[in-house]
Design an enzyme around this catalytic site. Structure first.
Site, PDB file in Angstrom:
ATOM      1  N   ASN A 115       1.266  -0.699  -0.164  1.00 46.92           N
ATOM      2  CA  ASN A 115      -0.155   0.124  -0.340  1.00 46.92           C
ATOM      3  C   ASN A 115       0.737   1.517   0.053  1.00 46.92           C
ATOM      4  O   ASN A 115       1.845   1.212   0.362  1.00 46.92           O
ATOM      5  CB  ASN A 115      -0.778   0.161   1.159  1.00 46.92           C
ATOM      6  CG  ASN A 115      -1.765   1.519   1.135  1.00 46.92           C
ATOM      7  OD1 ASN A 115      -3.186   1.704   0.467  1.00 46.92           O
ATOM      8  ND2 ASN A 115      -1.283   1.907   2.005  1.00 46.92           N
ATOM      9  N   GLU A 157      -1.683   0.754  -5.382  1.00 47.40           N
ATOM     10  CA  GLU A 157      -1.522   2.475  -5.196  1.00 47.40           C
ATOM     11  C   GLU A 157      -0.589   2.683  -7.081  1.00 47.40           C
ATOM     12  O   GLU A 157      -0.553   3.209  -7.628  1.00 47.40           O
ATOM     13  CB  GLU A 157      -1.248   3.418  -4.472  1.00 47.40           C
ATOM     14  CG  GLU A 157      -2.027   3.524  -2.822  1.00 47.40           C
ATOM     15  CD  GLU A 157      -2.577   2.651  -3.061  1.00 47.40           C
ATOM     16  OE1 GLU A 157      -3.641   2.213  -2.301  1.00 47.40           O
ATOM     17  OE2 GLU A 157      -1.792   1.775  -2.413  1.00 47.40           O
ATOM     18  N   ASP A 200      -5.115  21.563  10.288  1.00 45.06           N
ATOM     19  CA  ASP A 200      -4.615  20.304   9.194  1.00 45.06           C
ATOM     20  C   ASP A 200      -5.880  21.608   8.221  1.00 45.06           C
ATOM     21  O   ASP A 200      -6.188  22.192   8.114  1.00 45.06           O
ATOM     22  CB  ASP A 200      -5.513  20.009  10.249  1.00 45.06           C
ATOM     23  CG  ASP A 200      -5.245  18.025   8.661  1.00 45.06           C
ATOM     24  OD1 ASP A 200      -4.895  18.277   8.243  1.00 45.06           O
ATOM     25  OD2 ASP A 200      -4.507  17.320  10.358  1.00 45.06           O
ATOM     26  N   TRP A 206      -1.326   7.635  10.218  1.00 42.24           N
ATOM     27  CA  TRP A 206      -1.787   7.105   9.606  1.00 42.24           C
ATOM     28  C   TRP A 206      -3.109   6.805  10.205  1.00 42.24           C
ATOM     29  O   TRP A 206      -3.406   6.044  11.903  1.00 42.24           O
ATOM     30  CB  TRP A 206      -1.252   5.388   8.769  1.00 42.24           C
ATOM     31  CG  TRP A 206      -0.845   4.493  10.104  1.00 42.24           C
ATOM     32  CD1 TRP A 206      -0.979   4.252  11.880  1.00 42.24           C
ATOM     33  CD2 TRP A 206       0.618   3.650   9.706  1.00 42.24           C
ATOM     34  NE1 TRP A 206       0.011   3.414  11.694  1.00 42.24           N
ATOM     35  CE2 TRP A 206       0.815   2.994  11.242  1.00 42.24           C
ATOM     36  CE3 TRP A 206       1.092   3.443   9.041  1.00 42.24           C
ATOM     37  CZ2 TRP A 206       2.019   2.336  10.898  1.00 42.24           C
ATOM     38  CZ3 TRP A 206       2.445   3.024   8.800  1.00 42.24           C
ATOM     39  CH2 TRP A 206       2.792   2.222   9.669  1.00 42.24           C
ATOM     40  N   TYR A 240       0.692   9.634   4.959  1.00 46.16           N
ATOM     41  CA  TYR A 240       0.215  10.127   6.050  1.00 46.16           C
ATOM     42  C   TYR A 240       1.488  11.292   6.450  1.00 46.16           C
ATOM     43  O   TYR A 240       2.987  10.998   6.373  1.00 46.16           O
ATOM     44  CB  TYR A 240       0.651   9.033   7.147  1.00 46.16           C
ATOM     45  CG  TYR A 240      -0.478   7.551   6.133  1.00 46.16           C
ATOM     46  CD1 TYR A 240      -1.514   8.012   5.782  1.00 46.16           C
ATOM     47  CD2 TYR A 240       0.172   6.909   5.734  1.00 46.16           C
ATOM     48  CE1 TYR A 240      -2.578   6.459   5.284  1.00 46.16           C
ATOM     49  CE2 TYR A 240      -0.246   5.525   5.473  1.00 46.16           C
ATOM     50  CZ  TYR A 240      -1.709   5.247   4.708  1.00 46.16           C
ATOM     51  OH  TYR A 240      -2.465   4.722   4.924  1.00 46.16           O
ATOM     52  N   ARG A 241       1.829  12.532   7.371  1.00 47.64           N
ATOM     53  CA  ARG A 241       2.146  13.538   7.247  1.00 47.64           C
ATOM     54  C   ARG A 241       2.611  12.458   8.486  1.00 47.64           C
ATOM     55  O   ARG A 241       2.288  11.505   9.793  1.00 47.64           O
ATOM     56  CB  ARG A 241       1.011  14.714   8.628  1.00 47.64           C
ATOM     57  CG  ARG A 241       1.108  13.911   9.844  1.00 47.64           C
ATOM     58  CD  ARG A 241      -0.043  15.285  10.474  1.00 47.64           C
ATOM     59  NE  ARG A 241      -0.658  15.391  11.579  1.00 47.64           N
ATOM     60  CZ  ARG A 241      -1.766  15.151  11.725  1.00 47.64           C
ATOM     61  NH1 ARG A 241      -3.049  15.709  11.372  1.00 47.64           N
ATOM     62  NH2 ARG A 241      -2.537  14.885  13.422  1.00 47.64           N
TER      63      ARG A 241
END
Length: 522
Positions: free
Chosen positions: A169, A267, A316, A187, A173-174
């Site tokens: 995958n 992906e 965010d 995540w 994710y920051r």
């Protein structure tokens, strides 16, 4: 032709007049973010900062996807609908009924085959390999907002592998930088990377508790960690999970990391489909994962299953700071990168910003997949101010009573769409892209007590208003015309529209009228 790498993409942006180089000295702490915020709010270009204080020789690319034109350039199309049409084309294929049908499918199968990733022996991402004296802070990682907990890597392609199936995958994710060697791994609990982490936890829990009740042990661990609680020493199973992080990939790979694809669709395959050419992968040096061969920077490492650490706050895309919570910790084991690597990043905050255009591309491209499950859908709109999960406006071809409510529930059952806080369902003749028309029709068509439905379920982790973290209520509004079979027995009035004959007559006179009214320049 597909972009070979980030630099090829940047050259295309420059040719299109969509990239500006900044030579003025700038600080990665807040300054780059403030400059980019001002530029993105005015629809400005992608920016390449070449004079970053504290990082001589470094370059920072930001706002690369920050307009509809640049998103189309990234996907090498004139319109997002072109990609949607390609998806629709593949979905329309019927099962072959005989030998001739199978022969006719061969060209399509060959075309699909060229999208699968392929592994190569090496790539430009390995021009420099570091196993010692590692530091994430060698790169100009930004702090974007004053109350952020520190510097954050904001555009990483995080690669993990499902411990059960072996499927890879790629998610975005920051990563909060704690120090030179460790970062947070944000995540969110409903993301695929988090599920891979939970699978590793389940396996470790089963081993930790022995064979007496491995399923119960795994469930106990999941229940207690899903709310962010800390388990006492010895209660949480030990072990580690390998992770790789690619920064600065070609636009198709970067975009594929944010798409709400089904978990079974890799992906790298999506990126191959978007770029119409397979993604080339190379093996990592210290972990058993494959990374894009042309990435600018690769971070290799692992997360410990027995370690959580406070992550956040972070400014965010909601326009608010996401709150502190406990997340796994990424430990660095190796860095590889190109010579003079370009650090690609983004800033999120109050819309409109770069991520809004990426979200709009997702909306248009994946509409055919949504229609596959909910065929009565005509169109959808995720207004940028709704920050993806707060508002979805849907038009449907209504065929039976209660269908609007069926559509709401179907949307809440679809992958990441389950987080949609508010859904407005309208008839097919309403242009959901026109907010003025939506407002007029929706507010005229509803009786609030009758037409608003509430339900409880999973909520986006970034929602600060929900009653509990990750759990709360959602609202659906049936703004379709009401039928007698839905209990509405009053006459439904006609909409005010001029007849076509009169409109055509006035059209013939409009040029002269506009001149008399002084409207010809407007």
């Amino acid at each position: 032709m597909a972009y070979e790498d980030l630099r090829d993409w940047m050259a295309a942006l420059e040719r299109a007049g969509e990239l500006k180089t900044i030579h003025t000295p700038v600080n990665p702490i807040l300054e780059i973010a403030e400059i980019t915020d001002r530029v993105s709010k005015t629809g400005g270009p992608a920016l390449l900062f070449q004079n970053v204080e504290g990082h001589p020789g470094s370059q920072v690319l930001i706002n690369q996807f920050g307009s509809a034109r640049r998103m189309n350039l990234a996907l090498e199309v004139d319109s997002f609908d072109e990609v949607a049409d390609r998806i629709r084309h593949f979905m329309d294929v019927k099962s072959p009924q005989g030998f001739l049908d199978k022969v006719k499918m061969l060209p399509m199968l060959a075309e699909m085959g060229k999208f699968f990733p392929k592994t190569v022996s090496t790539g430009s991402c390995k021009e420099v390999i570091k196993r010692d004296h590692l530091s994430v802070l060698d790169f100009p990682v930004l702090q974007c907002w004053p109350k952020d907990a520190g510097r954050f890597i904001t555009m990483p392609c995080v690669i993990t592998r499902d411990p059960k199936t072996g499927k890879r995958n790629v998610g975005m994710y920051r990563m909060q930088v704690y120090d030179e060697h460790t970062t947070g791994m944000h995540w969110q609990r409903q993301k695929v990377g988090a599920e891979h982490y939970r699978e590793a936890l389940r396996a470790a829990a089963a081993s930790h508790q022995g064979s007496s009740s491995p399923a119960k042990a795994a469930v106990d661990i999941m229940a207690r960690t899903s709310g962010g609680s800390v388990l006492v020493e010895g209660d949480r199973p030990s072990g580690r999970m390998e992770v790789a992080v690619a920064i600065g990939t070609d636009p198709a790979i970067t975009f594929s990391a944010i798409v709400p694809a089904p978990p079974d669709v890799e992906e790298y395959l999506i990126a191959g489909f978007l770029r119409q050419k397979p993604v080339e992968l190379v093996k990592c040096e210290t972990v058993d994962l494959e990374i894009p061969a042309t990435a600018e920077i690769v971070l290799e490492g692992h997360v410990h299953l027995d370690e959580l650490r406070s992550e956040g706050p972070f400014g965010d895309h909601t326009g608010f700071y996401s709150l502190e919570d406990l997340y796994p910790v990424f430990h660095l084991s190796c860095i590889t990168h190109r010579k003079n690597p370009i650090y690609a990043t983004t800033i999120v905050g109050k819309p409109p910003m770069e991520d809004g255009w990426m979200g709009k591309a997702v909306e248009r491209i994946f509409l055919p997949l949504m229609k596959l499950t909910i065929p009565e859908i005509v169109d959808i709109n995720l207004p940028v101010e709704g920050i993806f999960h707060n508002l979805m406006i849907v038009s449907i071809k209504k065929s039976y009573p209660g269908q609007a409510r069926k559509v709401m529930n179907a949307i809440w059952s679809l992958g990441q769409a389950m987080f949609t806080k508010c859904i407005i369902v309208l008839d097919e003749d309403v242009n959901v892209q026109d907010i003025a028309e939506v407002t007029l029709k929706a507010l005229n068509h509803i009786d609030p007590e009758r037409d608003i439905q509430f339900t409880l379920g999973p909520i986006d982790s970034l929602d600060h208003a929900s009653r509990l973290p990750n759990y709360g209520s959602k609202m659906g509004i049936d703004a379709t015309r009401k039928w007698p079979s839905e209990g509405f027995t009053r006459p439904w009035p006609d909409e005010i529209l001029m007849d076509e004959k009169t409109k055509q007559m006035v059209d013939t006179k409009w040029k002269a009228l506009a001149k008399e009214l002084g409207l010809e320049q407007r």
